[in-house]
Design a protein around this motif. Structure first.
Motif, PDB file in Angstrom:
ATOM      1  N   THR A  69     -75.095 -65.164-117.278  1.00  0.00           N
ATOM      2  CA  THR A  69     -74.098 -64.352-117.989  1.00  0.00           C
ATOM      3  C   THR A  69     -74.788 -63.333-118.886  1.00  0.00           C
ATOM      4  OG1 THR A  69     -72.436 -66.105-117.903  1.00  0.00           O
ATOM      5  CG2 THR A  69     -72.168 -64.431-119.615  1.00  0.00           C
ATOM      6  N   ARG A  70     -75.820 -63.763-119.586  1.00  0.00           N
ATOM      7  CA  ARG A  70     -76.558 -62.841-120.473  1.00  0.00           C
ATOM      8  C   ARG A  70     -77.200 -61.710-119.676  1.00  0.00           C
ATOM      9  NH1 ARG A  70     -81.749 -64.089-124.541  1.00  0.00           N
ATOM     10  NH2 ARG A  70     -82.249 -61.873-124.855  1.00  0.00           N
ATOM     11  N   ARG A  74     -74.516 -59.318-118.443  1.00  0.00           N
ATOM     12  CA  ARG A  74     -73.962 -58.508-119.532  1.00  0.00           C
ATOM     13  C   ARG A  74     -74.940 -57.394-119.932  1.00  0.00           C
ATOM     14  NH1 ARG A  74     -74.023 -62.066-123.218  1.00  0.00           N
ATOM     15  NH2 ARG A  74     -75.773 -61.259-124.426  1.00  0.00           N
ATOM     16  N   GLU A  75     -76.205 -57.741-120.063  1.00  0.00           N
ATOM     17  CA  GLU A  75     -77.214 -56.751-120.453  1.00  0.00           C
ATOM     18  C   GLU A  75     -77.388 -55.685-119.367  1.00  0.00           C
ATOM     19  OE1 GLU A  75     -80.687 -59.006-121.491  1.00  0.00           O
ATOM     20  OE2 GLU A  75     -79.858 -59.642-123.435  1.00  0.00           O
ATOM     21  N   GLU A 126     -74.729 -53.198-119.996  1.00  0.00           N
ATOM     22  CA  GLU A 126     -75.067 -52.410-121.189  1.00  0.00           C
ATOM     23  C   GLU A 126     -76.102 -51.332-120.869  1.00  0.00           C
ATOM     24  OE1 GLU A 126     -74.403 -56.182-124.302  1.00  0.00           O
ATOM     25  OE2 GLU A 126     -76.429 -55.431-123.891  1.00  0.00           O
ATOM     26  N   ASP A 186     -67.877 -58.883-116.882  1.00  0.00           N
ATOM     27  CA  ASP A 186     -66.616 -58.667-117.606  1.00  0.00           C
ATOM     28  C   ASP A 186     -66.872 -58.389-119.087  1.00  0.00           C
ATOM     29  OD1 ASP A 186     -65.196 -59.048-115.260  1.00  0.00           O
ATOM     30  OD2 ASP A 186     -64.629 -61.120-115.711  1.00  0.00           O
ATOM     31  N   GLN A 187     -67.792 -59.147-119.679  1.00  0.00           N
ATOM     32  CA  GLN A 187     -68.119 -58.944-121.098  1.00  0.00           C
ATOM     33  C   GLN A 187     -68.705 -57.550-121.322  1.00  0.00           C
ATOM     34  OE1 GLN A 187     -70.796 -62.059-122.359  1.00  0.00           O
ATOM     35  NE2 GLN A 187     -69.289 -63.701-122.071  1.00  0.00           N
ATOM     36  N   GLY A 188     -69.609 -57.150-120.432  1.00  0.00           N
ATOM     37  CA  GLY A 188     -70.255 -55.840-120.571  1.00  0.00           C
ATOM     38  C   GLY A 188     -69.284 -54.691-120.414  1.00  0.00           C
ATOM     39  N   GLU A 224     -68.638 -63.337-115.383  1.00  0.00           N
ATOM     40  CA  GLU A 224     -68.363 -63.436-116.819  1.00  0.00           C
ATOM     41  C   GLU A 224     -69.195 -62.405-117.590  1.00  0.00           C
ATOM     42  OE1 GLU A 224     -67.121 -64.625-120.612  1.00  0.00           O
ATOM     43  OE2 GLU A 224     -66.202 -65.039-118.659  1.00  0.00           O
ATOM     44  N   GLY A 225     -70.462 -62.295-117.227  1.00  0.00           N
ATOM     45  CA  GLY A 225     -71.332 -61.323-117.885  1.00  0.00           C
ATOM     46  C   GLY A 225     -70.898 -59.892-117.634  1.00  0.00           C
TER      47      GLY A 225
END
Length: 360
Positions: free
Chosen positions: A83-84, A87-88, A91, A129-131, A126-127
């Motif tokens: 996930t991390r 997400r990165e 970004e 979606d967060q990003g 999930e990652g």
């Protein structure tokens, strides 16, 4: 028009179709995730580690290049880590001016600590979606699920792609060493995807020549070619500059089969001697459906801004050329037609119009 600066290129909207999740980690993230699990790295600090990745990938050998992934995959074995990283990834793409991206990885390589294939895809989603949420919706990101061509799990991964196709997965891919592992070994997976009206791309024509491309298209039915750089082996340029296309090259161009070209990566793996000598110049002049991509941002120390700036410097391309590459890529995306059109009309064209007007 003045020569484009790196900042001009960074501000331009970009579309990325060929980017490996496990080839785009931040060095600092690898250091931190490796410390959590006790994985030994070839360098202790982020700066040295980043340099090690580039030097190892710069060897001119695809096999050596692929060895660098042992370390990135090792730290991507838990849901929080996946996930991390995802997400990165988003970004970094937003910072790079990317407005649409398809990011690929092989779920089967992330199950060593007990995750199921389904849990792997869920953690990556999930990652993403967060990003995307953090960006305020400035980018659209989809997953491509990759099967490894030397393994026998392609049918399983194809079924996984179909199970997730309305939840963030746009298509399927196969990757890994080409020589000795033809795409026809995975024919059942490709036929299944075709019956399901799904999309897939195949790594072909990177380290291996025309037979790999021919099989990917004419036997397996690939929608796009991952790299496809060796299609130039079927193009003859005479001393007077006249060009003759062989049957396969003509078919690829006539059918508008997208080429997911990754210039810096190709130079690293020896598929091209330099950016200036990369076949992307000839293929662009001949108006193949050329797209520009990063492949592995960590190993090639690259970004879409770096890739496009390199082409500007090597071939003198302007904003109209970069716009052409970008629209080519968006037309070729594994996204519904109306969604592709909306991004072209509402994001890409206005973005380039503004830059062209400012440069005028």
């Amino acid at each position: 028009m003045n020569t484009l600066t790196r900042d001009d290129v960074r501000r331009a909207p970009k579309v990325l179709l060929h980017d490996h999740l496990d080839g785009g980690l931040r060095p600092q993230t690898i250091v931190e995730l490796a410390a959590e699990i006790g994985h030994e790295l070839p360098a202790a600090d982020a700066e040295s580690l980043g340099r090690w990745f580039v030097e190892s990938a710069d060897s001119g050998s695809l096999v050596r290049y692929l060895e660098t992934f042992d370390h990135t995959v090792a730290v991507m074995q838990t849901a929080p880590a996946l996930t991390r990283v995802a997400r990165e990834c988003v970004e970094d793409m937003v910072a790079d001016g990317v407005v649409y991206a398809e990011v690929r990885y092989a779920p089967e390589q992330h199950v060593e600590e007990g995750l199921s294939l389904d849990e792997v895809v869920a953690a990556v989603q999930e990652g993403f979606d967060q990003g995307v949420a953090a960006s305020g919706g400035r980018v659209v990101v989809r997953q491509l699920l990759t099967a490894m061509r030397h393994q026998a799990r392609s049918m399983e991964i194809a079924e996984l792609a179909i199970a997730w196709r309305d939840r963030g997965v746009a298509g399927f891919d196969i990757a890994g060493a080409e020589d000795g592992f033809p795409p026809t070994r995975h024919l059942d997976a490709f036929e299944y995807l075709q019956r399901e009206n799904s999309h897939f791309t195949i790594h072909a024509g990177e380290a291996f020549g025309l037979p790999s491309i021919w099989q990917a298209i004419q036997w397996c039915g690939a929608d796009r070619l991952g790299h496809g750089v060796r299609i130039v082996d079927d193009i003859t340029v005479a001393d007077d500059g006249s060009v003759e296309l062989g049957r396969l090259a003509a078919y690829v161009r006539d059918s508008r089969i997208p080429l997911e070209m990754c210039p810096r990566s190709n130079v690293q793996t020896g598929a091209a001697a330099s950016i200036a000598e990369h076949p992307i110049g000839l293929l662009t002049r001949l108006r193949f459906r050329v797209t520009v991509n990063t492949d592995n941002r960590l190993m090639s120390q690259t970004s879409m801004t770096e890739e496009m700036t390199g082409l500007v410097e090597a071939f003198g391309y302007g904003l109209e050329d970069l716009r052409w590459f970008t629209i080519n890529a968006m037309k070729s995306a594994f996204l519904p037609f109306d969604e592709r059109l909306a991004i072209i009309d509402d994001v890409i064209k206005p973005g380039y119009a503004e830059l062209i007007s400012a440069a005028g």
